[in-house]
Design a protein around this motif. Structure first.
Motif, PDB file in Angstrom:
ATOM      1  N   LEU A 178       0.821  -1.218   0.000  1.00  0.00           N
ATOM      2  CA  LEU A 178       0.000   0.000   0.000  1.00  0.00           C
ATOM      3  C   LEU A 178       0.849   1.260   0.000  1.00  0.00           C
ATOM      4  O   LEU A 178       1.876   1.334   0.666  1.00  0.00           O
ATOM      5  N   LEU A 179       0.373   2.255  -0.735  1.00  0.00           N
ATOM      6  CA  LEU A 179       1.079   3.525  -0.814  1.00  0.00           C
ATOM      7  C   LEU A 179       0.093   4.677  -0.638  1.00  0.00           C
ATOM      8  O   LEU A 179      -0.988   4.692  -1.231  1.00  0.00           O
ATOM      9  N   ARG A 180       0.449   5.622   0.214  1.00  0.00           N
ATOM     10  CA  ARG A 180      -0.351   6.833   0.351  1.00  0.00           C
ATOM     11  C   ARG A 180       0.590   8.007   0.530  1.00  0.00           C
ATOM     12  O   ARG A 180       1.372   8.055   1.475  1.00  0.00           O
ATOM     13  N   ILE A 181       0.514   8.933  -0.397  1.00  0.00           N
ATOM     14  CA  ILE A 181       1.362  10.127  -0.324  1.00  0.00           C
ATOM     15  C   ILE A 181       0.469  11.338  -0.127  1.00  0.00           C
ATOM     16  O   ILE A 181      -0.505  11.521  -0.850  1.00  0.00           O
ATOM     17  N   TYR A 182       0.775  12.140   0.884  1.00  0.00           N
ATOM     18  CA  TYR A 182       0.059  13.401   1.071  1.00  0.00           C
ATOM     19  C   TYR A 182       0.955  14.534   0.593  1.00  0.00           C
ATOM     20  O   TYR A 182       2.154  14.525   0.831  1.00  0.00           O
ATOM     21  N   MET A 242      -6.896   3.161   5.319  1.00  0.00           N
ATOM     22  CA  MET A 242      -6.744   2.519   4.008  1.00  0.00           C
ATOM     23  C   MET A 242      -7.292   1.095   4.033  1.00  0.00           C
ATOM     24  O   MET A 242      -7.860   0.616   3.051  1.00  0.00           O
ATOM     25  N   LEU A 243      -7.125   0.418   5.175  1.00  0.00           N
ATOM     26  CA  LEU A 243      -7.632  -0.951   5.269  1.00  0.00           C
ATOM     27  C   LEU A 243      -9.146  -0.992   5.086  1.00  0.00           C
ATOM     28  O   LEU A 243      -9.705  -1.965   4.596  1.00  0.00           O
ATOM     29  N   LEU A 244      -9.813   0.096   5.506  1.00  0.00           N
ATOM     30  CA  LEU A 244     -11.267   0.146   5.380  1.00  0.00           C
ATOM     31  C   LEU A 244     -11.702   0.800   4.076  1.00  0.00           C
ATOM     32  O   LEU A 244     -12.893   0.938   3.817  1.00  0.00           O
ATOM     33  N   GLY A 245     -10.745   1.232   3.290  1.00  0.00           N
ATOM     34  CA  GLY A 245     -11.094   1.859   2.012  1.00  0.00           C
ATOM     35  C   GLY A 245     -11.539   3.303   2.164  1.00  0.00           C
ATOM     36  O   GLY A 245     -11.982   3.926   1.201  1.00  0.00           O
ATOM     37  N   ASP A 301      -9.601   5.840   3.050  1.00  0.00           N
ATOM     38  CA  ASP A 301      -8.537   6.603   2.419  1.00  0.00           C
ATOM     39  C   ASP A 301      -8.023   5.713   1.294  1.00  0.00           C
ATOM     40  O   ASP A 301      -7.517   4.629   1.549  1.00  0.00           O
ATOM     41  N   PRO A 302      -8.207   6.123   0.045  1.00  0.00           N
ATOM     42  CA  PRO A 302      -7.861   5.215  -1.047  1.00  0.00           C
ATOM     43  C   PRO A 302      -6.351   5.034  -1.208  1.00  0.00           C
ATOM     44  O   PRO A 302      -5.590   5.960  -0.979  1.00  0.00           O
ATOM     45  N   ALA A 303      -5.962   3.834  -1.597  1.00  0.00           N
ATOM     46  CA  ALA A 303      -4.547   3.563  -1.849  1.00  0.00           C
ATOM     47  C   ALA A 303      -4.167   4.151  -3.196  1.00  0.00           C
ATOM     48  O   ALA A 303      -4.931   4.070  -4.158  1.00  0.00           O
ATOM     49  N   GLN A 304      -2.979   4.758  -3.278  1.00  0.00           N
ATOM     50  CA  GLN A 304      -2.504   5.269  -4.567  1.00  0.00           C
ATOM     51  C   GLN A 304      -1.794   4.185  -5.351  1.00  0.00           C
ATOM     52  O   GLN A 304      -1.668   4.258  -6.561  1.00  0.00           O
ATOM     53  N   ALA A 305      -1.335   3.187  -4.646  1.00  0.00           N
ATOM     54  CA  ALA A 305      -0.787   1.994  -5.294  1.00  0.00           C
ATOM     55  C   ALA A 305      -0.988   0.842  -4.329  1.00  0.00           C
ATOM     56  O   ALA A 305      -1.192   1.058  -3.141  1.00  0.00           O
ATOM     57  N   GLY A 306      -0.939  -0.358  -4.844  1.00  0.00           N
ATOM     58  CA  GLY A 306      -1.176  -1.524  -4.012  1.00  0.00           C
ATOM     59  C   GLY A 306      -2.659  -1.786  -3.871  1.00  0.00           C
ATOM     60  O   GLY A 306      -3.484  -1.036  -4.406  1.00  0.00           O
ATOM     61  N   GLU A 307      -3.017  -2.864  -3.189  1.00  0.00           N
ATOM     62  CA  GLU A 307      -4.446  -3.136  -3.053  1.00  0.00           C
ATOM     63  C   GLU A 307      -4.786  -3.755  -1.719  1.00  0.00           C
ATOM     64  O   GLU A 307      -3.951  -4.327  -1.034  1.00  0.00           O
ATOM     65  N   ARG A 360     -11.506 -10.856  -1.906  1.00  0.00           N
ATOM     66  CA  ARG A 360     -11.872 -10.049  -3.070  1.00  0.00           C
ATOM     67  C   ARG A 360     -11.380  -8.613  -2.935  1.00  0.00           C
ATOM     68  O   ARG A 360     -11.290  -8.087  -1.826  1.00  0.00           O
ATOM     69  N   PRO A 361     -11.068  -7.968  -4.057  1.00  0.00           N
ATOM     70  CA  PRO A 361     -10.568  -6.591  -3.974  1.00  0.00           C
ATOM     71  C   PRO A 361     -11.603  -5.670  -3.341  1.00  0.00           C
ATOM     72  O   PRO A 361     -12.804  -5.833  -3.565  1.00  0.00           O
ATOM     73  N   MET A 362     -11.119  -4.736  -2.555  1.00  0.00           N
ATOM     74  CA  MET A 362     -11.990  -3.757  -1.898  1.00  0.00           C
ATOM     75  C   MET A 362     -12.666  -2.876  -2.945  1.00  0.00           C
ATOM     76  O   MET A 362     -12.005  -2.293  -3.798  1.00  0.00           O
ATOM     77  N   PRO A 363     -14.017  -2.771  -2.890  1.00  0.00           N
ATOM     78  CA  PRO A 363     -14.686  -1.882  -3.851  1.00  0.00           C
ATOM     79  C   PRO A 363     -14.296  -0.426  -3.591  1.00  0.00           C
ATOM     80  O   PRO A 363     -13.880  -0.086  -2.495  1.00  0.00           O
ATOM     81  N   LYS A 364     -14.449   0.377  -4.621  1.00  0.00           N
ATOM     82  CA  LYS A 364     -14.087   1.792  -4.485  1.00  0.00           C
ATOM     83  C   LYS A 364     -14.937   2.474  -3.420  1.00  0.00           C
ATOM     84  O   LYS A 364     -16.140   2.213  -3.323  1.00  0.00           O
ATOM     85  N   SER A 365     -14.319   3.355  -2.633  1.00  0.00           N
ATOM     86  CA  SER A 365     -15.055   3.990  -1.544  1.00  0.00           C
ATOM     87  C   SER A 365     -16.182   4.846  -2.114  1.00  0.00           C
ATOM     88  O   SER A 365     -16.044   5.453  -3.171  1.00  0.00           O
ATOM     89  N   GLY A 366     -17.318   4.852  -1.404  1.00  0.00           N
ATOM     90  CA  GLY A 366     -18.450   5.646  -1.852  1.00  0.00           C
ATOM     91  C   GLY A 366     -19.443   4.855  -2.698  1.00  0.00           C
ATOM     92  O   GLY A 366     -20.610   5.230  -2.811  1.00  0.00           O
ATOM     93  N   THR A 367     -19.007   3.756  -3.296  1.00  0.00           N
ATOM     94  CA  THR A 367     -19.937   2.968  -4.100  1.00  0.00           C
ATOM     95  C   THR A 367     -20.902   2.200  -3.195  1.00  0.00           C
ATOM     96  O   THR A 367     -20.641   2.013  -2.006  1.00  0.00           O
ATOM     97  N   ALA A 368     -22.019   1.769  -3.756  1.00  0.00           N
ATOM     98  CA  ALA A 368     -23.020   1.032  -2.982  1.00  0.00           C
ATOM     99  C   ALA A 368     -22.415  -0.267  -2.455  1.00  0.00           C
ATOM    100  O   ALA A 368     -22.670  -0.684  -1.321  1.00  0.00           O
ATOM    101  N   GLU A 369     -21.593  -0.863  -3.277  1.00  0.00           N
ATOM    102  CA  GLU A 369     -20.958  -2.119  -2.898  1.00  0.00           C
ATOM    103  C   GLU A 369     -20.058  -1.929  -1.673  1.00  0.00           C
ATOM    104  O   GLU A 369     -20.039  -2.745  -0.755  1.00  0.00           O
ATOM    105  N   TRP A 370     -19.321  -0.795  -1.688  1.00  0.00           N
ATOM    106  CA  TRP A 370     -18.426  -0.501  -0.565  1.00  0.00           C
ATOM    107  C   TRP A 370     -19.231  -0.236   0.698  1.00  0.00           C
ATOM    108  O   TRP A 370     -18.915  -0.730   1.771  1.00  0.00           O
ATOM    109  N   ARG A 371     -20.333   0.523   0.542  1.00  0.00           N
ATOM    110  CA  ARG A 371     -21.145   0.841   1.708  1.00  0.00           C
ATOM    111  C   ARG A 371     -21.726  -0.415   2.338  1.00  0.00           C
ATOM    112  O   ARG A 371     -21.795  -0.543   3.550  1.00  0.00           O
ATOM    113  N   ALA A 372     -22.094  -1.352   1.502  1.00  0.00           N
ATOM    114  CA  ALA A 372     -22.620  -2.614   2.021  1.00  0.00           C
ATOM    115  C   ALA A 372     -21.532  -3.356   2.803  1.00  0.00           C
ATOM    116  O   ALA A 372     -21.779  -3.940   3.852  1.00  0.00           O
TER     117      ALA A 372
END
Ligand SMILES: Nc1ncnc2c1ncn2[C@@H]1O[C@H](COP(=O)(O)OP(=O)(O)OP(=O)(O)O)[C@@H](O)[C@H]1O
Ligand SMILES: Nc1ncnc2c1ncn2[C@@H]1O[C@H](COP(=O)(O)OP(=O)(O)OP(=O)(O)O)[C@@H](O)[C@H]1O
Ligand code: SF4
Ligand SMILES: [Mg+2]
Ligand SMILES: [Mg+2]
Lengths: 334, 332
Positions: free
Chosen positions: B10-14, B59-62, B64-70, B76-88
């Motif tokens: 995982l990568l997160r750059i501010y 980031m583990l909860l999605g 804060d999105p990862a800029q690289a890595g998953e 299964r891959p984490m759905p994109k944050s904000g999507t209905a799938e992620w909220r579920a």
């Protein structure tokens, strides 16, 4: 007077009331010249208020009674100028409140020079030289280069060192450090504790170390007062307190600290919560949470009484000596 | 066992601005972190302020999105944050953080707040909600008579228990706790830690427990990862890492914990301060403070390597080529 009395500070029956609610219920406490005294207890038990009251630093709405003597001179009700002479000069305090720390718009060098002018009348080159010496003493690397930097250009640990340097500017006989390491990372906390020990050895000043961390207190202090709900409930040397806590609250505090040097285990909490100062329980304030309480505890408040072994204890049914020895911390017995 | 949650590189750059008019400079808050937690397991994450613990937790909860890595949840891959799938999915992964007062709505009673997730996720029929809330309150040790209280009418420890009860309402599989007991007094801290441990053991929840308090982590985590400036520098079982820390930073960290009654002498006291994250030192980021540092530490970044069964460390000297070169040199 003066030198015949080994005590630098003597607090007697110190009480503090805020808006009609008494939060400090009569503190009797001595600080001897050169000693390191710890004050521990949970949030709100009155650690900070004790010393803010002693130095006349509480807001006007606080009603303070009792006696505060420094070198035999009464401070409670003393004139402002007398108080100011003592503060910063004889006694310096490092505050818990971060907003009262360094001034963000002045370079750190100027702040230390200002403290030197105020408390020791130093000016010009002499003040600058002394400020550099203090910065070096508290472990700021390369002081001449950093003299003109501003507080935000230092890390949290360095700011705490600079606060200590300012406190030392008046060459105090007593430094009161209120939670000086709580906001710092573990490795930096260890550095600051080490610094306090070194400074005390070098200057011979007395130290009052306020903390809720019994571990930190044991590393810098010789004597410890445990406070609960606005009162001292046990006072003993570090060795006594850590090998044989007698007050059930002290014992409970020790048991509740998770251990790092033992196998993973279930923690031992103290049941219940700290009482609201507005509705203090009858009798011993700790009685509703105390595993050793008997009926009498809920009726009569045990006074803080000297024991034969030199400690002071406020408890009707203290932890028996044999039982209190159960958990002997390693270091003390070595 | 397959991991419930898994993170790979995982990568997160501010981008942070230095000073009012300063240039922006990148902070690698999380820099190539991988981890895995199985059901029923607790992974402790420790490290100094600014080392990236909270960012990693988000980031583990999605959140804060990862800029690289998953991040993978249940394989299964984490759905994109904000999507209905992620909220579920969020019902299955809950976050408990340091300040319970900020996490609670001061206008709602704690019953209402604990029941809220049940309503949002429509988990159980309305008529069973009250019973479930009562059950949750009992599970975290809140009394029935406290049900109608507002957050400010509870003590800090009680509030944190209400937050935990709410997090558990949706029967999560993963709980990320970010400094959950740091604001509490020791006597209360022990109560909350025990509650968390019991609930986790009873329900087989996977837990990521972030804390700067090593003593607490030692007593709740099965495994511990130590972070320094965005990277994991050592990972091992809790029993092993506290007894025989290997990485020089872990050693200093463990040794800096004040043990009541143990004198300060003999402890390892580091020189220097933690570096500014925006000016990450070259090579091993720890080298300016490290008592073992050699030339190689200043130039090359040590990789996380296996140093024993189930334990890894990132250090040239204790876990790298330099370690073997050193032994060779000594033999010669
Ligand atoms: N300015 C104030 N106005 C009203 N009440 C106050 C004020 N300052 C302190 N108190 C009350 O006095 C009591 C003692 O507070 P004090 O700050 O001494 O606690 P403490 O032991 O230092 O706690 P902590 O570990 O949280 O610093 C508390 O009940 C607190 O709410
Ligand atoms: N929203 C943000 N914008 C810019 N920088 C950020 C942001 N959040 C975190 N950072 C930076 O990322 C780094 C990691 O921060 P993070 O909060 O994850 O650390 P942490 O280990 O949780 O620290 P702490 O122990 O103080 O909570 C820090 O340098 C921090 O300043
Ligand atoms: S790699 Fe070098 S600098 Fe980094 S921890 Fe190991 S010895 Fe110290
Ligand atoms: Mg205080
Ligand atoms: Mg954090």
């Amino acid at each position: 007077m003066g030198s015949a009395n080994p005590n630098l500070v003597e607090l007697r029956d110190l009480k503090v009331t805020f808006d009609g609610v008494e939060v400090l219920h009569g503190i009797d406490l001595d600080v001897a010249r050169g000693e390191a005294l710890g004050l521990v207890g949970e949030s709100g038990c009155g650690k900070s208020v004790t010393w803010l009251a002693a130095l006349g630093l509480l807001p006007g709405k606080a009603a303070v009674t009792g006696s505060v003597r420094v070198d035999g001179r009464e401070l409670c009700g003393a004139r402002r100028s007398a108080l100011e002479e003592i503060r910063g000069g004889r006694i310096a305090m490092i505050f818990q409140d971060p907003s009262s720390s360094l001034n963000p718009v002045l370079s750190v060098g100027r702040q230390i020079v200002e403290a030197l002018r105020l408390h020791r009348g130093l000016r010009g080159g002499a003040a600058r030289a002394e400020a550099l010496r203090l910065m070096d003493m508290v472990g700021i690397p390369d002081p001449p280069r950093r003299f003109d930097l501003y507080p935000h250009e230092f890390s949290g640990g360095q700011c705490q060192r600079l606060m200590i340097a300012m406190a030392l500017a008046g060459q105090p006989d007593l430094l009161i450090a209120d939670e000086p390491t709580t906001a710092l990372d573990a490795t930096i906390q260890a550095q600051i504790l080490d610094l306090l020990n070194t400074l005390r050895a070098e200057t011979g000043m007395a130290l009052v170390f306020i903390s809720h961390d019994l571990g930190a207190v044991s590393q810098v202090c010789e004597r410890v007062c445990v406070m609960y709900a606005g009162r001292i409930v046990e006072e003993a040397t570090v060795a006594q307190l850590f090998s044989e806590p007698r007050h059930p609250y002290t014992r409970g505090l020790f048991d509740a600290i998770p251990r790092i040097d033992a196998p993973r285990q279930r923690l031992l909490p103290i049941s219940g919560t700290v009482p609201n100062p507005k509705h203090l329980p009858e009798g011993c304030s700790f009685s509703p949470r105390c595993p050793r309480a008997v009926d009498a505890c809920g009726r009569e408040r045990p006074p803080l009484t000297p024991l034969d072994d030199g400690r002071r204890l406020a408890c009707t049914r203290p932890v028996p000596l044999a039982a209190s020895r159960r958990r002997i911390p390693q270091g003390v017995m070595q | 066992m397959n991991p419930l949650i898994e993170a790979n590189d995982l990568l997160r750059i501010y981008e942070t601005r230095r000073g009012l008019f300063g240039r922006t400079s990148p902070v690698r808050a999380v820099d190539g972190v991988s981890l895995a937690v199985v059901q029923g397991e607790t992974l402790g994450i420790v490290g100094e302020s600014g080392s990236g613990k909270s960012t990693l937790g988000r980031m583990l909860l999605g959140i804060d999105p990862a800029q690289a890595g998953e991040v993978r949840f249940s394989g299964r891959p984490m759905p994109k944050s904000g999507t209905a799938e992620w909220r579920a999915l969020r019902a299955k992964m809950q976050l408990v953080y340091q300040d319970p007062l900020a996490a609670l709505d001061r206008r709602l009673t704690i019953t209402a707040q604990i029941g809220e997730p049940l309503e949002i996720h429509r988990m159980i029929p309305k008529e069973h909600r009250a019973a479930r809330v009562a059950e949750l309150m009992a599970a975290v040790g809140l009394r029935p008579d406290q049900a109608g209280r507002f957050p400010h009418e509870l003590s800090g420890g009680q509030r944190q228990r209400a937050v935990i009860a709410r997090a558990l309402a949706s029967r999560p599989k993963l709980l990320v706790c970010d400094e959950p007991v740091s604001a509490l007094d020791v006597s209360i801290q022990a109560q909350v830690v025990n509650v968390l441990r019991d609930l986790q053991e009873q329900n087989g929840i996977a837990m990521v427990f972030i804390s700067h308090d090593l003593k607490v982590v030692r007593n709740i985590a099965d495994r511990v990862a130590v972070m320094y400036l965005g990277r994991i520098v050592e990972e091992a079982s809790s029993d092993v890492i506290f007894q025989s820390p290997q990485h020089p930073y872990t050693k200093a960290l463990v040794s800096s914990v004040p043990v009541p009654g143990k004198p300060l002498e003999g402890r390892m006291i580091l020189q220097g301060e933690p570096p500014n994250p925006a000016e990450r030192p070259s090579g091993c980021a720890f080298h300016p403070r490290c008592p073992l540092a050699r030339d190689i530490c200043r130039t090359s970044v040590p990789a996380l390597r296996q140093i024993g069964s189930g334990r890894t460390a990132a250090c040239h000297i204790v876990a790298g080529e330099a370690a073997s070169i050193e032994t060779l040199r000594r033999r010669a």
